[in-house]
Design a protein around this motif. Sequence first.
Motif, PDB file in Angstrom:
ATOM      1  N   SER A 150       3.878   4.202  11.239  1.00 33.94           N
ATOM      2  CA  SER A 150       2.892   5.235  10.927  1.00 33.94           C
ATOM      3  C   SER A 150       1.779   5.272  11.980  1.00 33.94           C
ATOM      4  O   SER A 150       1.377   6.351  12.431  1.00 33.94           O
ATOM      5  CB  SER A 150       2.301   4.992   9.535  1.00 33.94           C
ATOM      6  OG  SER A 150       1.357   5.985   9.217  1.00 33.94           O
TER       7      SER A 150
ATOM      8  N   GLU B 135      -6.024   5.257  11.727  1.00 30.56           N
ATOM      9  CA  GLU B 135      -4.821   5.099  10.903  1.00 30.56           C
ATOM     10  C   GLU B 135      -4.706   3.660  10.420  1.00 30.56           C
ATOM     11  O   GLU B 135      -4.343   3.413   9.269  1.00 30.56           O
ATOM     12  CB  GLU B 135      -3.577   5.532  11.667  1.00 30.56           C
ATOM     13  CG  GLU B 135      -2.275   5.371  10.892  1.00 30.56           C
ATOM     14  CD  GLU B 135      -2.158   6.186   9.608  1.00 30.56           C
ATOM     15  OE1 GLU B 135      -1.148   6.005   8.901  1.00 30.56           O
ATOM     16  OE2 GLU B 135      -3.054   6.995   9.285  1.00 30.56           O
TER      17      GLU B 135
ATOM     18  N   GLU C 136       6.802  -0.107   8.233  1.00 25.37           N
ATOM     19  CA  GLU C 136       6.388   1.261   7.889  1.00 25.37           C
ATOM     20  C   GLU C 136       4.965   1.539   8.381  1.00 25.37           C
ATOM     21  O   GLU C 136       4.671   2.645   8.839  1.00 25.37           O
ATOM     22  CB  GLU C 136       6.443   1.503   6.369  1.00 25.37           C
ATOM     23  CG  GLU C 136       7.784   1.242   5.724  1.00 25.37           C
ATOM     24  CD  GLU C 136       8.051  -0.239   5.450  1.00 25.37           C
ATOM     25  OE1 GLU C 136       7.137  -1.001   5.048  1.00 25.37           O
ATOM     26  OE2 GLU C 136       9.204  -0.650   5.683  1.00 25.37           O
TER      27      GLU C 136
END
Length: 168
Positions: free
Chosen positions: A26, A101, A22
Amino acid sequence: MLELMKNRRSIRKFLDKPIETEKLDSILECALRSPSSMGRQPWKVTVVQDKNHLEKLSVAKPSGGLFIKESAVAYVIAGYPRITPIWIEDCSIVSTVIQLEAESLGLGSCWVQIRGRMHDDDTSASDNIKSLLELDTDCEVLCVIAVGYKGENKQGHQSVPYEKSELK
């Protein structure tokens, strides 16, 4: 965003721990949503997790990238000069977004410059990586962003040298 910018530091030591799918997804989605001049998106992002490839990426140039082999993943950012003459700027934005991020997800990262660097006397670091990863011959590799769980703690930047900018 300001707290993220204050705390993000270049991390060159990583834990031997895989990154959850995940989180990888992302980071990639954020990268691919990065702004670009005239929306041309002249980039290719290659996600490398194979330890053999990470080892080879770590020696794509003579110095400054050995820590790549210890990272969980490397994002190879390449651009297409034929699409736009400002591919370097657009790919730099992608690279920055990847690092921000990663930090927001509790991961560390570090930029490894490839464009303009040599692998050896005859081969550029970009050409070396293009051959290793079987990338298009008409792209140029700007950088590699090593990402992983932090194996070192660095204090964030506490102040900004405003005197280097004009505030009006």
